[in-house]
Design an enzyme around this catalytic site. Structure first.
Site, PDB file in Angstrom:
ATOM      1  N   TYR B 178     -36.788  13.610  16.983  1.00 59.36           N
ATOM      2  CA  TYR B 178     -36.372  13.673  15.583  1.00 59.36           C
ATOM      3  C   TYR B 178     -36.421  12.267  15.011  1.00 59.36           C
ATOM      4  O   TYR B 178     -36.476  11.277  15.747  1.00 59.36           O
ATOM      5  CB  TYR B 178     -34.972  14.268  15.435  1.00 59.36           C
ATOM      6  CG  TYR B 178     -33.846  13.340  15.822  1.00 59.36           C
ATOM      7  CD1 TYR B 178     -33.386  13.282  17.123  1.00 59.36           C
ATOM      8  CD2 TYR B 178     -33.244  12.516  14.861  1.00 59.36           C
ATOM      9  CE1 TYR B 178     -32.356  12.437  17.477  1.00 59.36           C
ATOM     10  CE2 TYR B 178     -32.210  11.664  15.207  1.00 59.36           C
ATOM     11  CZ  TYR B 178     -31.774  11.618  16.518  1.00 59.36           C
ATOM     12  OH  TYR B 178     -30.757  10.771  16.863  1.00 59.36           O
ATOM     13  N   CYS B 179     -36.415  12.187  13.673  1.00 52.98           N
ATOM     14  CA  CYS B 179     -36.446  10.881  13.042  1.00 52.98           C
ATOM     15  C   CYS B 179     -35.529  10.884  11.819  1.00 52.98           C
ATOM     16  O   CYS B 179     -34.374  11.245  11.941  1.00 52.98           O
ATOM     17  CB  CYS B 179     -37.871  10.476  12.684  1.00 52.98           C
ATOM     18  SG  CYS B 179     -38.773  11.723  11.742  1.00 52.98           S
ATOM     19  N   ARG B 180     -36.051  10.514  10.646  1.00 54.64           N
ATOM     20  CA  ARG B 180     -35.149  10.355   9.496  1.00 54.64           C
ATOM     21  C   ARG B 180     -34.876  11.651   8.770  1.00 54.64           C
ATOM     22  O   ARG B 180     -33.959  11.729   7.970  1.00 54.64           O
ATOM     23  CB  ARG B 180     -35.741   9.331   8.530  1.00 54.64           C
ATOM     24  CG  ARG B 180     -35.711   7.932   9.115  1.00 54.64           C
ATOM     25  CD  ARG B 180     -36.482   6.935   8.279  1.00 54.64           C
ATOM     26  NE  ARG B 180     -36.519   5.653   8.963  1.00 54.64           N
ATOM     27  CZ  ARG B 180     -37.543   4.795   8.895  1.00 54.64           C
ATOM     28  NH1 ARG B 180     -38.610   5.097   8.180  1.00 54.64           N
ATOM     29  NH2 ARG B 180     -37.512   3.658   9.536  1.00 54.64           N
ATOM     30  N   CYS B 184     -40.020  12.608   7.027  1.00 55.08           N
ATOM     31  CA  CYS B 184     -40.371  11.383   7.744  1.00 55.08           C
ATOM     32  C   CYS B 184     -41.421  11.745   8.781  1.00 55.08           C
ATOM     33  O   CYS B 184     -41.402  12.825   9.364  1.00 55.08           O
ATOM     34  CB  CYS B 184     -39.106  10.809   8.403  1.00 55.08           C
ATOM     35  SG  CYS B 184     -39.414   9.410   9.483  1.00 55.08           S
TER      36      CYS B 184
END
Lengths: 231, 231
Positions: B178-180, B184
DNA sequence: CCATCATTCAATCGAATGCTTGAATGTCGT
DNA sequence: ACGACATTCAAGCATTCGATTGAATGATGG
């Protein structure tokens, strides 16, 4: 082929578009009214003190951001919120502004200071007592707003009719009045009148949308059901 | 003495002021970055592709609406969100825009269509498996963002370091990156790389703020704690 | 079919906004 | 104290926004 940068720009542009639609005091006011009940253009113009043309223009900005929808019936156009999440968004903005911008609180205090009998009541316990049905709960908004959604157990007594219906209210029980929300004056005036007449009255600052945002149910409908319930 | 009309105007003006600050794509982008971790002006300028002066100007609009706060340390100024409710407000706006504006979804599909191996995964069950610790969870954002807040159980593997650390990852277990947040690209690229190397990889669209908005806890801190936990 | 009414459109003007550029402020290391 | 650097300020320009006005659209009712 979209680059990540372009993609993000496009997406943010859409988000900003929604926010921009909320970025005008008049439009906030319109949305606040619409979160109470659907209304026609003229009614909104009157309640907000704007010209009809100007009101229509603002409504179309809101429609462009998909925050409201319009139904046309004959030559009348009725606007309504596009969904409950829009009301939730409004409540969220209010909370952010209240908690951060000191002047909101300051102006509110100054406004309340000019009114009689408006010492503030502990809202938390008030909500509990309302939920348990321990008080008489009055919805003092216009009846159309009551019918579009109200706190369960509340009875509709529009402020304009309160005087006539005083005799039907109990003197030995606390009466709680609510209206459109913390920044609406209807309930304040109702409490003022009730206190002057010797009732034990308090004001609930929440409006229907705040109540909903707390996770509580909202009751629909109105005249028919009420009449049926009385019979 | 304030009339109800004046009072309402003043209050709504303040609410609109907050909304107006959100009414620009660049400022949304800034807030989105700041909801990941505090940052300095120059870093924000670089990440958004704006000039420093322009970035500073936007940041001051946000500060004027009390959405961000600034800490000055020497000649460096670090901006951060004014509070978690601001991030919640952002999430709320996203939800409203996503559910109403068809083009957001359309553009997203088009964007994803150009990427390999990005078939969408059922996010609900993914969240459940993550909560139960049944998968290896990677936080592929820069480590400073990980340290400012991450999903409990996640390990920090910035995208830039993923290649080096491939050998430490399990091939027999599903890896979730996962990221932002949903818009993202870091996690997409991570999953692309992992898939190409034969790992079973999936992408969680939620960012930390979405996770928090679901009501789940967020873990703080970083390097020290991680080292301690390993020892 | 005409008059009326609710709503929208179109044109206009002053005010506000967004971005750029270049200078100013203020802090750090030497 | 001086130069380098991060940030902010200030002026200028094109664009957009908000309110007003008067006309246009479209449905209703005699």
């Amino acid at each position: 082929m979209l680059s990540p940068r372009q993609y993000k720009d496009v997406i943010c542009e859409h988000f900003a578009h929604v926010a921009k639609a909320l970025g005008s005091a008049k439009r906030i006011e319109l949305l606040d009214l619409l979160s109470q009940s659907p209304r026609r253009v003229e009614g909104l113009a009157q309640l907000t003190g704007m010209s009809v043309a100007n009101t229509s223009q603002h409504l179309q900005v809101l429609r462009g951001a998909a925050l409201v929808e319009a139904d046309k019936a004959g030559s009348f156009v009725t606007y309504r919120l596009a969904g409950p999440d829009v009301a939730a968004l409004l409540v969220e903005i209010r909370h952010v502004a209240e908690s951060r911008i000191a002047e909101v609180d300051r102006v509110t205090r100054r406004f309340l200071a000019g009114r009689e009998g408006m010492e503030r009541v502990d809202q938390e316990t008030l909500v509990d007592r309302i939920r348990r049905g321990e008080v008489t709960l009055l919805d003092v908004r216009p009846s159309e707003e009551y019918e579009a959604g109200h706190i369960p157990g509340a009875i509709s007594v529009p402020l304009s009719e309160l005087k006539k219906r005083l005799r039907t209210l109990p003197k030995d029980e606390v009466i709680v009045a609510y209206c459109r929300g913390p920044y609406c004056v209807l309930a304040m005036e109702a409490v003022g009148l009730l206190s002057a007449k010797g009732f034990q009255a308090a004001r609930l600052e929440d409006g229907v949308q705040d109540w909903r945002a707390r996770g509580y149910a909202v009751a629909l409908g109105g005249a028919l059901q009420r009449r049926a319930a009385r019979a």
